[in-house]
Design an enzyme around this catalytic site. Structure first.
Site, PDB file in Angstrom:
ATOM      1  CG  PHE A  57      39.605 -26.830  59.046  1.00 20.17           C
ATOM      2  CD1 PHE A  57      39.280 -27.346  57.922  1.00 20.17           C
ATOM      3  CD2 PHE A  57      40.938 -26.639  59.860  1.00 20.17           C
ATOM      4  CE1 PHE A  57      39.698 -29.033  57.675  1.00 20.17           C
ATOM      5  CE2 PHE A  57      41.054 -27.918  59.742  1.00 20.17           C
ATOM      6  CZ  PHE A  57      41.118 -28.791  58.788  1.00 20.17           C
ATOM      7  NE  ARG A  85      48.754 -36.663  50.428  1.00 15.07           N
ATOM      8  CZ  ARG A  85      47.518 -35.653  51.056  1.00 15.07           C
ATOM      9  NH1 ARG A  85      46.408 -36.099  50.816  1.00 15.07           N
ATOM     10  NH2 ARG A  85      48.440 -35.093  52.433  1.00 15.07           N
ATOM     11  CG  ASN A 115      43.700 -26.620  49.511  1.00 16.76           C
ATOM     12  OD1 ASN A 115      42.544 -27.252  49.300  1.00 16.76           O
ATOM     13  ND2 ASN A 115      44.070 -27.503  50.414  1.00 16.76           N
ATOM     14  CG  HIS A 118      40.458 -34.626  48.067  1.00 15.72           C
ATOM     15  ND1 HIS A 118      40.633 -34.413  49.233  1.00 15.72           N
ATOM     16  CD2 HIS A 118      40.074 -35.477  47.977  1.00 15.72           C
ATOM     17  CE1 HIS A 118      41.093 -35.669  49.563  1.00 15.72           C
ATOM     18  NE2 HIS A 118      39.940 -36.201  49.141  1.00 15.72           N
TER      19      HIS A 118
HETATM   20  P1  ATP Z   1      43.271 -32.808  51.077  1.00 20.17           P
HETATM   21  O1  ATP Z   1      42.699 -33.890  52.024  1.00 20.17           O
HETATM   22  O2  ATP Z   1      42.205 -31.520  50.373  1.00 20.17           O
HETATM   23  O3  ATP Z   1      43.544 -33.160  49.698  1.00 20.17           O
HETATM   24  P2  ATP Z   1      45.135 -32.654  52.742  1.00 20.17           P
HETATM   25  O4  ATP Z   1      45.104 -33.599  52.846  1.00 20.17           O
HETATM   26  O5  ATP Z   1      46.658 -31.591  52.345  1.00 20.17           O
HETATM   27  O6  ATP Z   1      44.375 -32.051  51.909  1.00 20.17           O
HETATM   28  P3  ATP Z   1      44.066 -31.780  55.590  1.00 20.17           P
HETATM   29  O7  ATP Z   1      45.121 -31.961  56.648  1.00 20.17           O
HETATM   30  O8  ATP Z   1      43.691 -33.707  55.043  1.00 20.17           O
HETATM   31  O9  ATP Z   1      45.096 -32.132  54.177  1.00 20.17           O
HETATM   32  O10 ATP Z   1      42.867 -31.392  54.946  1.00 20.17           O
HETATM   33  C1  ATP Z   1      41.472 -31.363  54.417  1.00 20.17           C
HETATM   34  C2  ATP Z   1      41.580 -30.136  53.446  1.00 20.17           C
HETATM   35  O11 ATP Z   1      40.881 -29.202  54.861  1.00 20.17           O
HETATM   36  C3  ATP Z   1      42.046 -28.867  53.015  1.00 20.17           C
HETATM   37  O12 ATP Z   1      42.632 -29.481  51.511  1.00 20.17           O
HETATM   38  C4  ATP Z   1      42.112 -27.279  53.384  1.00 20.17           C
HETATM   39  O13 ATP Z   1      40.988 -27.035  52.878  1.00 20.17           O
HETATM   40  C5  ATP Z   1      41.094 -27.796  55.053  1.00 20.17           C
HETATM   41  N1  ATP Z   1      42.120 -27.805  55.929  1.00 20.17           N
HETATM   42  C6  ATP Z   1      43.186 -28.135  56.677  1.00 20.17           C
HETATM   43  N2  ATP Z   1      43.343 -27.339  57.542  1.00 20.17           N
HETATM   44  C7  ATP Z   1      43.298 -26.735  57.501  1.00 20.17           C
HETATM   45  C8  ATP Z   1      43.390 -25.154  58.290  1.00 20.17           C
HETATM   46  N3  ATP Z   1      44.338 -25.079  59.467  1.00 20.17           N
HETATM   47  N4  ATP Z   1      42.670 -24.140  57.952  1.00 20.17           N
HETATM   48  C9  ATP Z   1      41.897 -24.234  56.872  1.00 20.17           C
HETATM   49  N5  ATP Z   1      41.462 -25.516  56.080  1.00 20.17           N
HETATM   50  C10 ATP Z   1      41.625 -26.035  56.517  1.00 20.17           C
HETATM   51 MG    MG Z   2      43.739 -35.146  53.488  1.00 18.24          MG
END
Ligand code: ATP
Ligand code: MG
Length: 160
Positions: A57, A85, A115, A118
Site C-alpha cells: 500500500f 490514537r 482512514n 494519522h
Molecule cells: P498512522 O501511522 O496513519 O497513524 P497506524 O499507525 O494506525 O496509522 P500504520 O500501520 O502505521 O497504522 O499504517 C500507516 C498508514 O498506512 C495507515 O494509516 C493506513 O492509511 C495505511 N495502511 C496501513 N495498513 C494498510 C493496509 N493493509 N492497506 C492499506 N493501507 C494501509
Molecule cells: Mg503508524
C-alpha cells in the site's frame, strides 16, 4: 505532558462538517501548539512513511497523501500520543466502524488508505514526524517531550 503529530487526511479537509467536528474534539482534549493546512509533496510523503516502504500500500498511501492538502497539528496532552490514537480508532476502517463506530476513523474513514487521520506511534516518531511536517517548529521550545515540562502558554495556537 506529551506532544504528538496529528494529520487529517485530504478527504477530511474536503468535508467541512467532519473537519469542524474533529477540530472541536481536538479542542476539547488537547492544547494545540501548531496547526496548519499543508500540501505534502510526494517526496515528503515517502519520507514520512519510510517505515512502510516496500509494502503493497506504500505507493497508494503516499500518492493519496499528496492528492490534496492535509491539516497538520502538533497536539499536547497528558499521554497525548495514546490519547490521540485512541480518538482515531483502529487503523483498518472496517474494524473501526464495527468495533469503535464513534472514533474518528469509524465515523470518517473511507478505506484503509483513506482512514481519515494519522497519529504518531511513539515519542521518537512524534519528533521525527514534526521535523518533517513542521520543519520551522523550534524543537528547543519543545521542552515537554524532552524534559517533561509544559510548553509556555504563548505557544498555543487557535484553531481556525
Ligand atoms: P498512522 O501511522 O496513519 O497513524 P497506524 O499507525 O494506525 O496509522 P500504520 O500501520 O502505521 O497504522 O499504517 C500507516 C498508514 O498506512 C495507515 O494509516 C493506513 O492509511 C495505511 N495502511 C496501513 N495498513 C494498510 C493496509 N493493509 N492497506 C492499506 N493501507 C494501509
Ligand atoms: Mg503508524
Amino acid at each position: 505532558m506529551e506532544i504528538t503529530l496529528a494529520l487529517l487526511k485530504p478527504h477530511v479537509l474536503r468535508n467541512t462538517y467532519a473537519l469542524n467536528q474533529i477540530k472541536a474534539l481536538i479542542g476539547n482534549n488537547f492544547k494545540v501548539l501548531e496547526a496548519k493546512e499543508v500540501q505534502i509533496t510526494k517526496e515528503l510523503s515517502e519520507r514520512f512513511y519510510a517505515e512502510h516502504k516496500g509494502k503493497f500500500f506504500y505507493h497508494r498511501l503516499t500518492s493519496f497523501m499528496n492528492s490534496g492538502p492535509c491539516y497538520a497539528l502538533i497536539l499536547q496532552a497528558d499521554a497525548g500520543i495514546q490519547k490521540w490514537r485512541q480518538l482515531m480508532g483502529p487503523t483498518k476502517v472496517f474494524q473501526a466502524v464495527y468495533t469503535e463506530p464513534q472514533s474518528i476513523r469509524g465515523m470518517y474513514g473511507l478505506s484503509d488508505t483513506r482512514n481519515a487521520c494519522h497519529g504518531s506511534d511513539s515519542k521518537a516518531s512524534a519528533l521525527r514526524e514534526i521535523s518533517i511536517i513542521f520543519p520551522e517548529y523550534k524543537m528547543e521550545k519543545d521542552t515537554p517531550q524532552a524534559e517533561g515540562q509544559v510548553a509556555p502558554q504563548s505557544q498555543q495556537t487557535k484553531l481556525k
